[in-house]
Design a protein around this motif. Structure first.
Motif, PDB file in Angstrom:
ATOM      1  N   UNK A 104      18.212  -9.698  -3.137  1.00 19.64           N
ATOM      2  CA  UNK A 104      16.795  -9.984  -2.881  1.00 19.64           C
ATOM      3  C   UNK A 104      15.861  -8.947  -3.482  1.00 19.64           C
ATOM      4  N   UNK A 105      16.364  -7.736  -3.717  1.00 22.83           N
ATOM      5  CA  UNK A 105      15.510  -6.688  -4.244  1.00 22.83           C
ATOM      6  C   UNK A 105      16.288  -5.668  -5.034  1.00 22.83           C
ATOM      7  N   UNK A 106      15.554  -4.917  -5.826  1.00 16.54           N
ATOM      8  CA  UNK A 106      16.189  -3.900  -6.666  1.00 16.54           C
ATOM      9  C   UNK A 106      15.181  -2.786  -6.929  1.00 16.54           C
ATOM     10  N   UNK A 107      15.620  -1.559  -6.746  1.00 12.46           N
ATOM     11  CA  UNK A 107      14.811  -0.380  -7.050  1.00 12.46           C
ATOM     12  C   UNK A 107      15.357   0.253  -8.319  1.00 12.46           C
ATOM     13  N   UNK A 108      14.482   0.505  -9.258  1.00 12.26           N
ATOM     14  CA  UNK A 108      14.884   1.222 -10.469  1.00 12.26           C
ATOM     15  C   UNK A 108      13.728   2.119 -10.874  1.00 12.26           C
ATOM     16  N   UNK A 109      13.967   3.425 -10.767  1.00 10.24           N
ATOM     17  CA  UNK A 109      12.920   4.382 -11.094  1.00 10.24           C
ATOM     18  C   UNK A 109      11.712   4.207 -10.191  1.00 10.24           C
ATOM     19  N   UNK A 110      10.564   3.932 -10.792  1.00 10.10           N
ATOM     20  CA  UNK A 110       9.328   3.741 -10.023  1.00 10.10           C
ATOM     21  C   UNK A 110       8.928   2.272  -9.939  1.00 10.10           C
ATOM     22  N   UNK A 111       9.947   1.388  -9.957  1.00 19.72           N
ATOM     23  CA  UNK A 111       9.682  -0.054  -9.873  1.00 19.72           C
ATOM     24  C   UNK A 111      10.602  -0.708  -8.851  1.00 19.72           C
ATOM     25  N   UNK A 112      10.038  -1.640  -8.127  1.00 21.53           N
ATOM     26  CA  UNK A 112      10.821  -2.468  -7.217  1.00 21.53           C
ATOM     27  C   UNK A 112      10.638  -3.912  -7.658  1.00 21.53           C
ATOM     28  N   UNK A 134       0.834  -1.207   0.000  1.00 23.02           N
ATOM     29  CA  UNK A 134       0.000   0.000   0.000  1.00 23.02           C
ATOM     30  C   UNK A 134       0.867   1.255   0.000  1.00 23.02           C
ATOM     31  N   UNK A 135       1.906   1.248   0.807  1.00 26.55           N
ATOM     32  CA  UNK A 135       2.817   2.384   0.868  1.00 26.55           C
ATOM     33  C   UNK A 135       3.520   2.587  -0.477  1.00 26.55           C
ATOM     34  N   UNK A 136       3.931   1.500  -1.112  1.00 27.32           N
ATOM     35  CA  UNK A 136       4.574   1.586  -2.428  1.00 27.32           C
ATOM     36  C   UNK A 136       3.613   2.185  -3.445  1.00 27.32           C
ATOM     37  N   UNK A 137       2.389   1.710  -3.472  1.00 26.56           N
ATOM     38  CA  UNK A 137       1.393   2.226  -4.419  1.00 26.56           C
ATOM     39  C   UNK A 137       1.131   3.711  -4.183  1.00 26.56           C
ATOM     40  N   UNK A 138       1.069   4.085  -2.916  1.00 28.71           N
ATOM     41  CA  UNK A 138       0.827   5.478  -2.565  1.00 28.71           C
ATOM     42  C   UNK A 138       1.938   6.381  -3.108  1.00 28.71           C
ATOM     43  N   UNK A 139       3.139   5.853  -3.184  1.00 26.39           N
ATOM     44  CA  UNK A 139       4.293   6.594  -3.713  1.00 26.39           C
ATOM     45  C   UNK A 139       4.401   6.435  -5.233  1.00 26.39           C
ATOM     46  N   UNK A 140       3.514   5.631  -5.838  1.00 26.94           N
ATOM     47  CA  UNK A 140       3.550   5.434  -7.280  1.00 26.94           C
ATOM     48  C   UNK A 140       4.568   4.415  -7.743  1.00 26.94           C
ATOM     49  N   UNK A 141       4.915   3.494  -6.847  1.00 27.00           N
ATOM     50  CA  UNK A 141       5.917   2.473  -7.146  1.00 27.00           C
ATOM     51  C   UNK A 141       5.239   1.137  -7.385  1.00 27.00           C
ATOM     52  N   UNK A 142       5.564   0.518  -8.509  1.00 23.80           N
ATOM     53  CA  UNK A 142       5.054  -0.820  -8.822  1.00 23.80           C
ATOM     54  C   UNK A 142       6.006  -1.850  -8.231  1.00 23.80           C
ATOM     55  N   UNK A 143       5.451  -2.885  -7.627  1.00 21.31           N
ATOM     56  CA  UNK A 143       6.252  -3.961  -7.055  1.00 21.31           C
ATOM     57  C   UNK A 143       5.975  -5.225  -7.843  1.00 21.31           C
ATOM     58  N   UNK A 144       7.044  -5.849  -8.325  1.00 22.26           N
ATOM     59  CA  UNK A 144       6.943  -7.071  -9.127  1.00 22.26           C
ATOM     60  C   UNK A 144       7.887  -8.122  -8.560  1.00 22.26           C
TER      61      UNK A 144
END
Length: 94
Positions: A30-38, A12-22
């Protein structure tokens, strides 16, 4: 609180910030942030997913204007780890 509920709050917090999680088959972390995607590794357990998502969200909030955060002195990782701990603590208490 149940790990699934914590994950929902982080999403929910990610969506609120406009970040898509895939979910993706990541090889070296374990994870990677690039632009508006995690991207979250698709072969880890829910507890590690929560830690990873909180960590990447922390980068999104703290280091969004820093350019390439991979090449730094390690302070960004320490900052993201500390902020992730706070996010997880807050998410489990709400």
């Amino acid at each position: 609180m149940e790990n699934g509920k914590t994950f929902e709050k982080l999403i929910h917090l990610a969506r609120k910030k406009g970040i898509a999680v895939k979910f993706a088959p990541l090889q070296y972390n374990y994870g990677r942030l690039k632009g508006d995607r995690i991207a979250i590794a698709n072969d880890i357990g829910i507890e590690q997913m929560n830690k990873t998502l909180a960590h990447e969200l922390a980068h999104a909030y703290l280091h969004y204007d820093k350019g390439n955060i991979i090449q730094n002195d390690g302070s960004y990782e320490e900052q993201a780890d500390r902020a992730a701990e706070m996010l997880l603590e807050m998410a489990t208490e709400l």
